[in-house]
Design a protein around this motif. Structure first.
Motif, PDB file in Angstrom:
ATOM      1  N   SER A 160      40.072  45.355  29.386  1.00 12.20           N
ATOM      2  CA  SER A 160      40.168  46.041  30.680  1.00 12.20           C
ATOM      3  C   SER A 160      40.237  45.076  31.861  1.00 12.20           C
ATOM      4  CB  SER A 160      38.960  46.976  30.865  1.00 12.20           C
ATOM      5  OG  SER A 160      37.781  46.232  31.174  1.00 12.20           O
ATOM      6  N   VAL A 161      40.053  43.782  31.590  1.00 15.46           N
ATOM      7  CA  VAL A 161      40.079  42.784  32.664  1.00 15.46           C
ATOM      8  C   VAL A 161      41.528  42.410  32.965  1.00 15.46           C
ATOM      9  CG1 VAL A 161      39.355  40.469  33.372  1.00 15.46           C
ATOM     10  CG2 VAL A 161      37.811  41.899  32.007  1.00 15.46           C
ATOM     11  N   PRO A 162      41.981  42.601  34.197  1.00 17.70           N
ATOM     12  CA  PRO A 162      43.380  42.310  34.541  1.00 17.70           C
ATOM     13  C   PRO A 162      43.674  40.809  34.552  1.00 17.70           C
ATOM     14  CG  PRO A 162      42.143  42.909  36.507  1.00 17.70           C
ATOM     15  CD  PRO A 162      41.219  43.135  35.345  1.00 17.70           C
ATOM     16  N   PRO A 163      44.931  40.435  34.400  1.00 22.37           N
ATOM     17  CA  PRO A 163      45.298  39.013  34.348  1.00 22.37           C
ATOM     18  C   PRO A 163      44.821  38.215  35.556  1.00 22.37           C
ATOM     19  CG  PRO A 163      47.149  40.371  33.648  1.00 22.37           C
ATOM     20  CD  PRO A 163      46.107  41.308  34.147  1.00 22.37           C
ATOM     21  N   HIS A 164      44.835  38.814  36.752  1.00 17.42           N
ATOM     22  CA  HIS A 164      44.462  38.051  37.947  1.00 17.42           C
ATOM     23  C   HIS A 164      42.975  37.681  37.959  1.00 17.42           C
ATOM     24  CE1 HIS A 164      43.551  42.207  39.456  1.00 17.42           C
ATOM     25  NE2 HIS A 164      42.476  41.582  39.902  1.00 17.42           N
ATOM     26  N   ALA A 165      42.169  38.377  37.163  1.00 17.73           N
ATOM     27  CA  ALA A 165      40.736  38.091  37.126  1.00 17.73           C
ATOM     28  C   ALA A 165      40.373  37.042  36.083  1.00 17.73           C
ATOM     29  CB  ALA A 165      39.952  39.370  36.857  1.00 17.73           C
ATOM     30  N   ARG A 166      41.297  36.735  35.225  1.00 16.22           N
ATOM     31  CA  ARG A 166      41.000  35.775  34.152  1.00 16.22           C
ATOM     32  C   ARG A 166      40.954  34.351  34.699  1.00 16.22           C
ATOM     33  NH1 ARG A 166      40.821  38.065  29.338  1.00 16.22           N
ATOM     34  NH2 ARG A 166      41.548  40.219  29.196  1.00 16.22           N
TER      35      ARG A 166
END
Length: 285
Positions: A160-166
């Motif tokens: 559920s974690v979007p790419p921009h948060a990784r």
């Protein structure tokens, strides 16, 4: 090899039917002759594990901080790490007492003839192992089903974690006095599984006490902290220069979430969901 197998065979023959021999995290070996029907738990994560394995009804007493599931609140409260009520534990006549490795009363309880098992999960691997051990103590088949559910839940949270948060640099303060969640702690492992970064390097250990200037220099993009420790966060010397403070990227966890986040046990998937929500909401472009 043959000698070891022979020794194990002799041990199995020496134990009565249904008995198990448990080696705890302190190396103590305890023979449990039958699945215990009267259990005392002196660590919240162990209490939650007993209940998740369907044996909540066997608990006869818990520590002051065990508060989940709700039914344990009706049980006798036996104190904390420094003021455990040994006399009350003895009066409860437990078949087994589950304690933390750091417990100061374990030897005293053993001296009174009680069966004491010290277990303290600190990592994902520990949680899986402790689940198996408690399942063995309780005589519960397939205790690892709980672990499989945890793993599936953490994987779902990670998804559920979007790419921009990784890769976002996170500082997670777990207790006042600047105690942080290190990379090698179970909290740090959760952050890693969610794809986040951690400003605390592995060599500092699981929950190091750090210097405030260290955080300023590391300049985290996101801060996670409990409600109690969050007051005056931006007023700490130099912290107004931290990116997370400047951009309002601070997740303040309420007390009930703090319990979930701080206990390495059955609710770790819920903890991962709480952290994932923080990453999604506070790092939105």
């Amino acid at each position: 090899m043959l000698e070891r197998l022979f020794a194990l065979l002799l041990l199995a023959l020496a134990l009565p039917a249904g008995a198990v021999e448990i080696k705890d995290d302190l190396g103590h070996v305890t023979q449990v002759p039958a699945p215990p029907q009267r259990v005392v738990s002196l660590l919240p994560s162990l209490t939650e594990t007993v209940c998740e394995l369907g044996a909540c009804g066997r608990l006869v007493g818990v520590d002051r901080y065990s508060n989940f599931p709700a039914q344990v609140n009706a049980l006798p409260k036996l104190g904390g790490m420094d003021d455990t009520n040994v006399e009350l534990i003895a009066a409860l006549k437990p078949d087994v007492v589950l304690v933390a490795v750091s417990s100061r009363v374990a030897e005293r309880l053993r001296a009174l003839g009680m069966k004491v098992i010290a277990l303290e999960p600190r990592s994902y691997k520990d949680v899986q192992r402790v689940l198996g051990t408690i399942g063995q103590v309780l005589g519960v088949a397939d205790a690892q089903r709980v672990w499989r559910r945890i793993e599936a839940g953490v994987a779902a949270a990670a998804g559920s974690v979007p790419p921009h948060a990784r890769g976002v640099r996170v500082y997670y303060e777990v207790a006042s006095g600047l105690y942080a969640a290190g990379t090698v702690s179970f909290m740090g492992e959760t952050l890693t599984r969610l794809g986040a970064g951690n400003i605390i390097p592995p060599e500092l250990g699981p929950f190091p006490k750090i210097n405030a200037e260290f955080v300023v220099k590391a300049n985290p993009a996101l801060i996670m902290i409990g409600q109690r420790g969050s007051e005056g966060l931006g007023a700490r010397p130099g912290w107004d220069r931290i990116e997370a403070i400047q951009r309002g990227r601070v997740c303040v966890f309420k007390a009930e979430d703090g319990d979930i986040l701080s206990r390495p046990g059955p609710r770790m998937a819920e903890a991962a969901q709480i952290m994932a929500k923080c990453l999604r909401e506070k790092t939105a472009p």
